[in-house]
Design a protein around this motif. Sequence first.
Motif, PDB file in Angstrom:
ATOM      1  N   VAL A 193      24.533  88.387  75.676  1.00  0.00           N
ATOM      2  CA  VAL A 193      25.993  88.518  75.670  1.00  0.00           C
ATOM      3  C   VAL A 193      26.438  89.555  74.650  1.00  0.00           C
ATOM      4  O   VAL A 193      27.396  90.306  74.878  1.00  0.00           O
ATOM      5  CB  VAL A 193      26.651  87.149  75.385  1.00  0.00           C
ATOM      6  N   ARG A 194      25.730  89.667  73.519  1.00  0.00           N
ATOM      7  CA  ARG A 194      26.067  90.669  72.503  1.00  0.00           C
ATOM      8  C   ARG A 194      25.554  92.055  72.883  1.00  0.00           C
ATOM      9  O   ARG A 194      25.812  93.021  72.167  1.00  0.00           O
ATOM     10  CB  ARG A 194      25.445  90.289  71.154  1.00  0.00           C
ATOM     11  N   LEU A 195      24.791  92.143  74.005  1.00  0.00           N
ATOM     12  CA  LEU A 195      24.130  93.394  74.398  1.00  0.00           C
ATOM     13  C   LEU A 195      23.223  93.881  73.267  1.00  0.00           C
ATOM     14  O   LEU A 195      23.121  95.073  72.986  1.00  0.00           O
ATOM     15  CB  LEU A 195      25.152  94.478  74.771  1.00  0.00           C
ATOM     16  N   ASP A 196      22.535  92.929  72.652  1.00  0.00           N
ATOM     17  CA  ASP A 196      21.682  93.189  71.494  1.00  0.00           C
ATOM     18  C   ASP A 196      20.262  93.458  71.987  1.00  0.00           C
ATOM     19  O   ASP A 196      19.410  92.561  72.035  1.00  0.00           O
ATOM     20  CB  ASP A 196      21.730  91.988  70.554  1.00  0.00           C
ATOM     21  N   SER A 197      19.987  94.699  72.347  1.00  0.00           N
ATOM     22  CA  SER A 197      18.679  95.060  72.895  1.00  0.00           C
ATOM     23  C   SER A 197      17.524  94.796  71.931  1.00  0.00           C
ATOM     24  O   SER A 197      16.503  94.240  72.346  1.00  0.00           O
ATOM     25  CB  SER A 197      18.683  96.529  73.322  1.00  0.00           C
ATOM     26  N   PRO A 198      17.613  95.203  70.661  1.00  0.00           N
ATOM     27  CA  PRO A 198      16.471  94.957  69.775  1.00  0.00           C
ATOM     28  C   PRO A 198      16.093  93.483  69.668  1.00  0.00           C
ATOM     29  O   PRO A 198      14.916  93.136  69.653  1.00  0.00           O
ATOM     30  CB  PRO A 198      16.951  95.520  68.430  1.00  0.00           C
ATOM     31  N   THR A 199      17.103  92.599  69.597  1.00  0.00           N
ATOM     32  CA  THR A 199      16.802  91.174  69.485  1.00  0.00           C
ATOM     33  C   THR A 199      16.171  90.647  70.767  1.00  0.00           C
ATOM     34  O   THR A 199      15.198  89.881  70.721  1.00  0.00           O
ATOM     35  CB  THR A 199      18.078  90.386  69.155  1.00  0.00           C
ATOM     36  N   MET A 200      16.700  91.031  71.932  1.00  0.00           N
ATOM     37  CA  MET A 200      16.098  90.588  73.191  1.00  0.00           C
ATOM     38  C   MET A 200      14.660  91.049  73.289  1.00  0.00           C
ATOM     39  O   MET A 200      13.762  90.287  73.688  1.00  0.00           O
ATOM     40  CB  MET A 200      16.910  91.110  74.382  1.00  0.00           C
ATOM     41  N   ASP A 201      14.417  92.293  72.931  1.00  0.00           N
ATOM     42  CA  ASP A 201      13.078  92.861  73.028  1.00  0.00           C
ATOM     43  C   ASP A 201      12.102  92.094  72.145  1.00  0.00           C
ATOM     44  O   ASP A 201      11.003  91.716  72.573  1.00  0.00           O
ATOM     45  CB  ASP A 201      13.131  94.331  72.619  1.00  0.00           C
ATOM     46  N   GLU A 202      12.508  91.832  70.904  1.00  0.00           N
ATOM     47  CA  GLU A 202      11.609  91.135  69.987  1.00  0.00           C
ATOM     48  C   GLU A 202      11.420  89.683  70.392  1.00  0.00           C
ATOM     49  O   GLU A 202      10.308  89.146  70.340  1.00  0.00           O
ATOM     50  CB  GLU A 202      12.147  91.207  68.564  1.00  0.00           C
ATOM     51  N   MET A 203      12.495  89.025  70.811  1.00  0.00           N
ATOM     52  CA  MET A 203      12.382  87.618  71.201  1.00  0.00           C
ATOM     53  C   MET A 203      11.431  87.447  72.373  1.00  0.00           C
ATOM     54  O   MET A 203      10.571  86.563  72.375  1.00  0.00           O
ATOM     55  CB  MET A 203      13.760  87.055  71.563  1.00  0.00           C
ATOM     56  N   LEU A 204      11.574  88.279  73.401  1.00  0.00           N
ATOM     57  CA  LEU A 204      10.728  88.137  74.584  1.00  0.00           C
ATOM     58  C   LEU A 204       9.262  88.377  74.240  1.00  0.00           C
ATOM     59  O   LEU A 204       8.375  87.638  74.686  1.00  0.00           O
ATOM     60  CB  LEU A 204      11.197  89.098  75.675  1.00  0.00           C
ATOM     61  N   GLY A 205       8.989  89.409  73.435  1.00  0.00           N
ATOM     62  CA  GLY A 205       7.615  89.653  73.034  1.00  0.00           C
ATOM     63  C   GLY A 205       7.044  88.509  72.215  1.00  0.00           C
ATOM     64  O   GLY A 205       5.894  88.096  72.420  1.00  0.00           O
ATOM     65  N   SER A 206       7.835  87.975  71.285  1.00  0.00           N
ATOM     66  CA  SER A 206       7.361  86.877  70.447  1.00  0.00           C
ATOM     67  C   SER A 206       7.119  85.610  71.256  1.00  0.00           C
ATOM     68  O   SER A 206       6.134  84.893  71.041  1.00  0.00           O
ATOM     69  CB  SER A 206       8.383  86.586  69.336  1.00  0.00           C
ATOM     70  N   LEU A 207       8.006  85.327  72.207  1.00  0.00           N
ATOM     71  CA  LEU A 207       7.855  84.124  73.028  1.00  0.00           C
ATOM     72  C   LEU A 207       6.613  84.196  73.896  1.00  0.00           C
ATOM     73  O   LEU A 207       5.873  83.214  74.027  1.00  0.00           O
ATOM     74  CB  LEU A 207       9.108  83.930  73.894  1.00  0.00           C
ATOM     75  N   ILE A 208       6.362  85.345  74.498  1.00  0.00           N
ATOM     76  CA  ILE A 208       5.156  85.494  75.322  1.00  0.00           C
ATOM     77  C   ILE A 208       3.917  85.344  74.460  1.00  0.00           C
ATOM     78  O   ILE A 208       2.939  84.695  74.858  1.00  0.00           O
ATOM     79  CB  ILE A 208       5.162  86.848  76.050  1.00  0.00           C
ATOM     80  N   GLY A 209       3.942  85.920  73.250  1.00  0.00           N
ATOM     81  CA  GLY A 209       2.806  85.800  72.359  1.00  0.00           C
ATOM     82  C   GLY A 209       2.570  84.371  71.908  1.00  0.00           C
ATOM     83  O   GLY A 209       1.423  83.944  71.737  1.00  0.00           O
ATOM     84  N   GLU A 210       3.642  83.591  71.708  1.00  0.00           N
ATOM     85  CA  GLU A 210       3.494  82.228  71.182  1.00  0.00           C
ATOM     86  C   GLU A 210       3.232  81.203  72.278  1.00  0.00           C
ATOM     87  O   GLU A 210       2.381  80.325  72.134  1.00  0.00           O
ATOM     88  CB  GLU A 210       4.753  81.841  70.408  1.00  0.00           C
ATOM     89  N   TYR A 211       3.972  81.295  73.396  1.00  0.00           N
ATOM     90  CA  TYR A 211       3.895  80.261  74.424  1.00  0.00           C
ATOM     91  C   TYR A 211       3.116  80.691  75.666  1.00  0.00           C
ATOM     92  O   TYR A 211       2.794  79.857  76.510  1.00  0.00           O
ATOM     93  CB  TYR A 211       5.303  79.837  74.856  1.00  0.00           C
ATOM     94  N   GLY A 212       2.857  81.983  75.810  1.00  0.00           N
ATOM     95  CA  GLY A 212       2.187  82.462  77.008  1.00  0.00           C
ATOM     96  C   GLY A 212       3.175  82.924  78.058  1.00  0.00           C
ATOM     97  O   GLY A 212       4.364  82.579  78.041  1.00  0.00           O
ATOM     98  N   LEU A 213       2.682  83.703  78.998  1.00  0.00           N
ATOM     99  CA  LEU A 213       3.534  84.304  80.022  1.00  0.00           C
ATOM    100  C   LEU A 213       4.183  83.261  80.917  1.00  0.00           C
ATOM    101  O   LEU A 213       5.390  83.290  81.153  1.00  0.00           O
ATOM    102  CB  LEU A 213       2.710  85.279  80.866  1.00  0.00           C
ATOM    103  N   VAL A 214       3.390  82.328  81.443  1.00  0.00           N
ATOM    104  CA  VAL A 214       3.918  81.398  82.447  1.00  0.00           C
ATOM    105  C   VAL A 214       5.012  80.527  81.858  1.00  0.00           C
ATOM    106  O   VAL A 214       6.086  80.365  82.455  1.00  0.00           O
ATOM    107  CB  VAL A 214       2.779  80.548  83.033  1.00  0.00           C
ATOM    108  N   THR A 215       4.762  79.936  80.685  1.00  0.00           N
ATOM    109  CA  THR A 215       5.774  79.075  80.072  1.00  0.00           C
ATOM    110  C   THR A 215       7.031  79.863  79.726  1.00  0.00           C
ATOM    111  O   THR A 215       8.155  79.391  79.944  1.00  0.00           O
ATOM    112  CB  THR A 215       5.203  78.398  78.812  1.00  0.00           C
ATOM    113  N   THR A 216       6.869  81.061  79.178  1.00  0.00           N
ATOM    114  CA  THR A 216       8.035  81.876  78.839  1.00  0.00           C
ATOM    115  C   THR A 216       8.831  82.222  80.093  1.00  0.00           C
ATOM    116  O   THR A 216      10.074  82.184  80.082  1.00  0.00           O
ATOM    117  CB  THR A 216       7.596  83.163  78.122  1.00  0.00           C
ATOM    118  N   TRP A 217       8.143  82.554  81.177  1.00  0.00           N
ATOM    119  CA  TRP A 217       8.844  82.883  82.424  1.00  0.00           C
ATOM    120  C   TRP A 217       9.597  81.674  82.966  1.00  0.00           C
ATOM    121  O   TRP A 217      10.796  81.752  83.267  1.00  0.00           O
ATOM    122  CB  TRP A 217       7.852  83.405  83.462  1.00  0.00           C
ATOM    123  N   GLU A 218       8.893  80.547  83.083  1.00  0.00           N
ATOM    124  CA  GLU A 218       9.487  79.389  83.749  1.00  0.00           C
ATOM    125  C   GLU A 218      10.538  78.679  82.895  1.00  0.00           C
ATOM    126  O   GLU A 218      11.507  78.148  83.442  1.00  0.00           O
ATOM    127  CB  GLU A 218       8.390  78.399  84.136  1.00  0.00           C
TER     128      GLU A 218
END
Length: 348
Positions: free
Chosen positions: A133-158
């Motif tokens: 909602v804030r159009l905060d690209s850097p935060t979205m980019d870092e959050m998605l990378g961190s989530l995939i690294g911590e929880y894995g692709l499938v869990t992050t996707w679903e």
Amino acid sequence: MNEPAQPAGRGDPADPTDPAHGVTTGAVARRLGVAPTTLRSWDRRYGIGPAAREDGRHRRWTPGDIAVLQEMCRLTASGVPPSEAARAARAGSVAAAPPAAPSPAPARQPGSGNGLPLGDVRQECRGLGRAAVRLDSPTMDEMLGSLIGEYGLVTTWEEVMVPTLHAVGRKWETSGDQYVEVEHLLSWHVSTALRRVSIGALSGPRASAPPILLACVPGEQHTLPLEALAAGLAELGLPARMFGAAVPPEALDQAVRRTGPAAVVLWAQARSTAHHALARHVAETAWGVKGARARTTVLLAGPGWAGPAPAPGMLRPGGLREALGLLRGLCEAATAPAGGGGAAPQRS
């Protein structure tokens, strides 16, 4: 699906969520659903930081500090510029009475604080929604990378990507022309995160199985689910060919005949785009020498295929995890030596 346990901060001598010792930046970030770098940036730029630092270096956030951060998140999610939000959040903390020590936030809570209809979802969905909602690209980019690294692709996707994308889509549909830019930016960052997984897995060992073809049916433009599947296949080392949106029937037919795929995945988001005649044609397409002609298996992926049970030669997975399991089995069967007990290719 059970949620992964939240690990304590690395090297923390005390419980990172214990208010008596202060809370670590990582724990606060998980609680609020923002990236740790965002908190550090707010501290550096706007003075929204912890009142005390352990040993003069490590940030330890008190309940009062966290209350200021919560107000900062609320204001920025409503569209207030960060500098103004910081002034208002600090002013409010001075006027307010010292808050009681909060208990650790549950992993799932209703509401989002960002105007999106998220409902009962993971904490990280609200953080990703706020950043979108804030159009905060850097935060979205870092959050998605961190989530995939911590929880894995499938869990992050679903459990994070899909619920947040659906919430933004619903908000767009009910708000006229508003939130279109939010949906587009979030989709771009999800796609980017998925492709990074695919690219990062290319250097690993690759299976010698025939490829898996991924295609949207004609008229279908929703490619993100196929991109998630392509990323999952890359992690497994399974070869795939991604053809993307709205693949013409003639092009798909030629791709099947040229590659002899282990499987073909056809995505349909809506019943109006599901092309049953094309699915039957692909399942019946044969190649190879006379007497040993082979056929592929078709996976009908997406809600558009809902209805009666699939015809022979077709499978309908219930989600990303199931689709990956089916495709891995099909690739193993395609590479199994004759007489080795593996399922033989379909013959005409």
